[in-house]
Motif scaffolding. Sequence first.
Motif, mmCIF file in Angstrom:
data_model
loop_
_atom_site.group_PDB
_atom_site.id
_atom_site.type_symbol
_atom_site.label_atom_id
_atom_site.label_comp_id
_atom_site.label_asym_id
_atom_site.label_seq_id
_atom_site.Cartn_x
_atom_site.Cartn_y
_atom_site.Cartn_z
ATOM 1 N N VAL A 179 0.849 -1.185 0.000
ATOM 2 C CA VAL A 179 0.000 0.000 0.000
ATOM 3 C C VAL A 179 0.890 1.242 0.000
ATOM 4 N N GLN A 180 0.529 2.166 -0.881
ATOM 5 C CA GLN A 180 1.239 3.445 -0.924
ATOM 6 C C GLN A 180 0.242 4.588 -0.898
ATOM 7 N N LEU A 181 0.562 5.588 -0.091
ATOM 8 C CA LEU A 181 -0.238 6.798 -0.024
ATOM 9 C C LEU A 181 0.687 7.969 -0.319
ATOM 10 N N GLN A 182 0.329 8.752 -1.306
ATOM 11 C CA GLN A 182 1.164 9.868 -1.741
ATOM 12 C C GLN A 182 0.409 11.171 -1.518
ATOM 13 N N ALA A 183 0.858 11.928 -0.515
ATOM 14 C CA ALA A 183 0.211 13.196 -0.186
ATOM 15 C C ALA A 183 0.883 14.343 -0.915
ATOM 16 N N SER A 184 0.086 15.329 -1.263
ATOM 17 C CA SER A 184 0.609 16.512 -1.928
ATOM 18 C C SER A 184 -0.293 17.696 -1.646
ATOM 19 N N GLY A 185 0.184 18.887 -2.021
ATOM 20 C CA GLY A 185 -0.641 20.077 -1.901
ATOM 21 C C GLY A 185 -0.283 21.022 -0.779
ATOM 22 N N GLY A 186 0.671 20.645 0.052
ATOM 23 C CA GLY A 186 1.069 21.536 1.127
ATOM 24 C C GLY A 186 1.842 22.732 0.607
ATOM 25 N N GLY A 187 2.125 23.656 1.516
ATOM 26 C CA GLY A 187 2.873 24.838 1.120
ATOM 27 C C GLY A 187 2.827 25.912 2.162
ATOM 28 N N LEU A 188 3.284 27.086 1.770
ATOM 29 C CA LEU A 188 3.293 28.259 2.643
ATOM 30 C C LEU A 188 2.145 29.172 2.242
ATOM 31 N N VAL A 189 1.346 29.559 3.215
ATOM 32 C CA VAL A 189 0.186 30.402 2.937
ATOM 33 C C VAL A 189 0.020 31.399 4.077
ATOM 34 N N GLN A 190 -0.522 32.543 3.783
ATOM 35 C CA GLN A 190 -0.790 33.531 4.824
ATOM 36 C C GLN A 190 -2.046 33.167 5.605
ATOM 37 N N ALA A 191 -2.104 33.639 6.814
ATOM 38 C CA ALA A 191 -3.303 33.422 7.627
ATOM 39 C C ALA A 191 -4.535 33.910 6.878
ATOM 40 N N GLY A 192 -5.583 33.107 6.939
ATOM 41 C CA GLY A 192 -6.801 33.415 6.203
ATOM 42 C C GLY A 192 -6.867 32.789 4.826
ATOM 43 N N GLY A 193 -5.748 32.225 4.387
ATOM 44 C CA GLY A 193 -5.690 31.619 3.072
ATOM 45 C C GLY A 193 -6.223 30.198 3.050
ATOM 46 N N SER A 194 -6.098 29.569 1.881
ATOM 47 C CA SER A 194 -6.650 28.233 1.663
ATOM 48 C C SER A 194 -5.622 27.325 1.008
ATOM 49 N N LEU A 195 -5.798 26.038 1.247
ATOM 50 C CA LEU A 195 -5.019 25.005 0.579
ATOM 51 C C LEU A 195 -5.885 23.773 0.406
ATOM 52 N N ARG A 196 -5.581 22.981 -0.615
ATOM 53 C CA ARG A 196 -6.242 21.686 -0.772
ATOM 54 C C ARG A 196 -5.167 20.614 -0.835
ATOM 55 N N LEU A 197 -5.237 19.707 0.109
ATOM 56 C CA LEU A 197 -4.330 18.576 0.125
ATOM 57 C C LEU A 197 -4.966 17.409 -0.612
ATOM 58 N N SER A 198 -4.118 16.637 -1.282
ATOM 59 C CA SER A 198 -4.571 15.435 -1.974
ATOM 60 C C SER A 198 -3.751 14.247 -1.500
ATOM 61 N N CYS A 199 -4.357 13.085 -1.562
ATOM 62 C CA CYS A 199 -3.651 11.857 -1.183
ATOM 63 C C CYS A 199 -4.088 10.753 -2.131
ATOM 64 N N ALA A 200 -3.168 10.331 -2.973
ATOM 65 C CA ALA A 200 -3.444 9.278 -3.934
ATOM 66 C C ALA A 200 -3.031 7.933 -3.346
ATOM 67 N N ALA A 201 -3.944 6.978 -3.393
ATOM 68 C CA ALA A 201 -3.706 5.664 -2.799
ATOM 69 C C ALA A 201 -3.540 4.607 -3.877
ATOM 70 N N SER A 202 -2.694 3.639 -3.590
ATOM 71 C CA SER A 202 -2.525 2.495 -4.477
ATOM 72 C C SER A 202 -2.212 1.269 -3.629
ATOM 73 N N GLY A 203 -2.482 0.107 -4.208
ATOM 74 C CA GLY A 203 -2.183 -1.134 -3.503
ATOM 75 C C GLY A 203 -3.269 -1.623 -2.574
ATOM 76 N N LEU A 204 -4.412 -0.960 -2.608
ATOM 77 C CA LEU A 204 -5.551 -1.420 -1.806
ATOM 78 C C LEU A 204 -6.832 -1.125 -2.578
ATOM 79 N N THR A 205 -7.893 -1.830 -2.213
ATOM 80 C CA THR A 205 -9.194 -1.562 -2.840
ATOM 81 C C THR A 205 -9.771 -0.343 -2.132
ATOM 82 N N PHE A 206 -9.475 0.796 -2.697
ATOM 83 C CA PHE A 206 -9.678 2.086 -2.022
ATOM 84 C C PHE A 206 -11.101 2.253 -1.504
ATOM 85 N N ARG A 207 -12.085 1.874 -2.297
ATOM 86 C CA ARG A 207 -13.474 2.149 -1.933
ATOM 87 C C ARG A 207 -13.901 1.402 -0.668
ATOM 88 N N ARG A 208 -13.128 0.410 -0.260
ATOM 89 C CA ARG A 208 -13.471 -0.387 0.917
ATOM 90 C C ARG A 208 -12.876 0.178 2.209
#
Length: 126
Positions: free
Chosen positions: A1-30
């Motif tokens: 099983v591998q989980l690959q996170a991305s989307g982090g960074g530097l942001v000012q207070a009040g700002g927004s970010l969206r993190l993503s995590c792509a999974a492999s090696g497992l039946t994700f929907r379960r």
Amino acid sequence: VQLQASGGGLVQAGGSLRLSCAASGLTFRRYSMGWFRQAPGKEREFVAAISWSDGNTYTADSAKGRFTISRDNAKNTVYLQMITLKPEDTAVYYCAARSSPYSDSYYYNVDSYAYWGQGTQVTVSS
């Protein structure tokens, strides 16, 4: 099983970010999925989780109203949308998959998750 996170960074207070995590090696929907975070010198803490079955979500009090977890089973990906970020949200954010499929119990507990991504740094400046 591998989980690959991305989307982090530097942001000012009040700002927004969206993190993503792509999974492999497992039946994700379960598998229910979670996001945790760890700030320097602190323990890893629960942020949000999403059920495998009905998409029910659970969010830590510190994140309610600001963070939204979601999933796309077709893409084997879980997301964490973060808005109105605060300096105290600064941490390394980890996605995680449950130890067993078809399980939602103790979603807030680190020990309920067997598979972890590498973490992505989120830094919120004041």
